[in-house]
Design a protein around this motif. Structure first.
Motif: not given
Length: 460
Positions: A149-157, A240-254
């Motif tokens: 839920v910390a990323n907007t679910f998107n099958f295409d992105a 939350e690191s510079r190249l962590g999960y939110f940076s690399l794996y999420t298109d719309d992080p929350h």
């Protein structure tokens, strides 16, 4: 200073006592275990699974954990990988756990197909108690759902969520059951960051590799914990690191969504499917069954089928008509096949999504006459209006918003038990008395001293 998200998750996983879980939370976890492990039974020998098992078995290694509905024992990460693979064979296992509170309604995916097999095998290996197993299932599912839920679910992105969110959940499960320290679990998540992946293209292509992201998440979660305990160092902050999960794996992080109501609300309730195949098929299937029963026609009486859906359902993997040369997974993710099968055969069974039933030319022909139209301007994701034109000139119609088993139309404990027994009957090799004994063990899991007994009852 505000604690880092990774630190809050680690504390949540390791420090939440069993007493924090209410009776309804515990029952929801048991329902997920019954559902998912039953699907691991029915998935034994499913499309592509034997090939993976042969490869893994040939690698050798310590016989540490059981493969469900099999006599094989494999090294711990491999056993969990195979059991996860089996659980998704018919895309029949429970979805979720679903978020509640401020995150209610956000999509999560198939967490339990990874976390429950991981919990079974790690619990077996560690000789964990039933209370420890339940805590790991609740907390591992909660963490995985929060990552989703910390990323907007998107099958295409996005990366396939079963390869990312599920991997965090598997690491949480393994870390809790293996008794990692806070530093070790934080480090395990840092190791995991370099192991996650997965693509939705396997669903579009309808190939057995669609099951690999969740299966590898089970493997990677356990391996990350094992490497951390052995002293291998990983990334300091996996999120939350510079190249962590939110940076690399999420298109719309929350990021704030990940810790909303953390420790106050446990994301534990599953959405339990009553039919094999993707949940996107279920509302069309339920509508087809309703109309068929009400008007008393057969599949041969149908001239044309129209489904009015939300516009986003048109350019979608569910809007594909399978052909005679397609592989078994293609049929799991096809609304046209699901509707045609229901109109001809009634309630979908596991056999209907297996060889040779998927090759029936009558059903493939009717599937080619099931057309989706973007005529619903707004509404719930699964809403459809079904219109059937019969060869005698009649036109019948049915509208429904939610499939059976969705949180807006939930099923109960007895329904999940009945589903478990369907899976066991389909498998045909696990002795009935063992299957029932496993069910009894889950029912009273708080009192089970060693869940290795559960794994024993589910294997040959």
């Amino acid at each position: 200073m505000t604690p880092r998200i990774i630190d809050r998750l680690v504390d949540h996983i390791l420090d939440t006592p069993f007493e924090a879980f209410s009776e309804d939370v515990i029952e929801a976890a048991k329902m997920r275990l019954i559902d998912t492990l039953g699907c691991s039974v029915s998935g034994a020998g499913g499309a592509g699974n034997d090939a993976v098992l042969r490869v893994v078995s040939a690698l050798g290694g310590a016989p540490q954990a059981s493969v469900v509905a099999s006599g094989e024992k494999l090294a711990l990460p491999y056993a969990a990988m195979i059991n996860s693979l089996q659980s998704r064979t018919f895309d029949f296992e429970v979805c979720g756990p679903e978020p509640e509170g401020v995150n209610a309604g956000k999509m999560v995916g198939h967490v339990a197909s990874t976390t429950e097999p991981t919990a079974l095998n790690v619990g077996e290996y560690m000789h964990s108690s039933g209370r420890e197993l339940l805590a790991a299932v609740i907390l591992g599912g909660d963490v995985a759902a929060r990552v989703s839920v910390a990323n907007t679910f998107n099958f295409d992105a996005d990366f396939e969520v079963c390869g990312t969110s599920n991997a965090f959940g598997a690491t949480a499960v393994a870390g809790r059951l293996m008794g990692l320290t806070s530093d070790q679990l934080r480090n395990a998540f840092g190791i995991l960051l370099n192991l996650m992946a997965g693509s939705y293209q396997g669903i579009w292509d309808g190939v057995p590799s669609f099951k690999l992201p969740g299966a590898m998440a089970a493997f990677n979660g356990i391996l990350s914990c094992q490497l951390s305990v052995a002293g291998f160092d990983g990334v300091r902050d996996a999120l939350e690191s510079r190249l962590g999960y939110f940076s690399l794996y999420t298109d719309d992080p929350h990021p704030e969504a990940m810790t909303a109501d953390l420790g106050d609300i446990f994301y534990v309730r599953g959405q339990h499917k009553m039919h094999p195949s993707c949940y996107g098929n279920h509302n069309p299937i339920d509508c087809a069954l309703e109309v068929r029963a009400e008007h008393g026609f057969a599949g041969d009486d149908v001239a044309q089928v129209y489904l009015d859906v939300l516009p986003q359902r048109i350019d979608h993997f569910l809007n594909q008509v399978p052909g005679p040369d397609d592989l078994q997974p293609k049929f799991l993710f096809s609304i046209p096949y699901g509707v045609a099968n229901a109109l001809y055969r009634g309630r979908p069974e596991l056999e209907h999504y297996s060889e040779p039933a998927i090759r029936d030319p009558r059903i493939l022909d009717l599937a080619s006459r099931v057309v989706l139209r973007p005529n619903l301007p707004s509404g719930k994701t699964h809403a459809i209006r079904l219109t059937i034109l019969l060869k005698d000139g009649r036109e019948v119609e049915f509208f429904r918003e939610n499939p059976v088993g969705w949180l807006d139309d939930p099923v109960g404990y007895d329904d999940v038990v009945a589903k478990y027994r369907r899976n066991v009957r389909f498998n045909g090799t696990l002795p009935q008395e063992q299957a029932e004994r496993a069910l009894e063990l889950i029912h009273k899991l708080e009192d089970v001293p060693d869940v290795a007994e559960l794994a024993k009852q589910l294997s040959l």
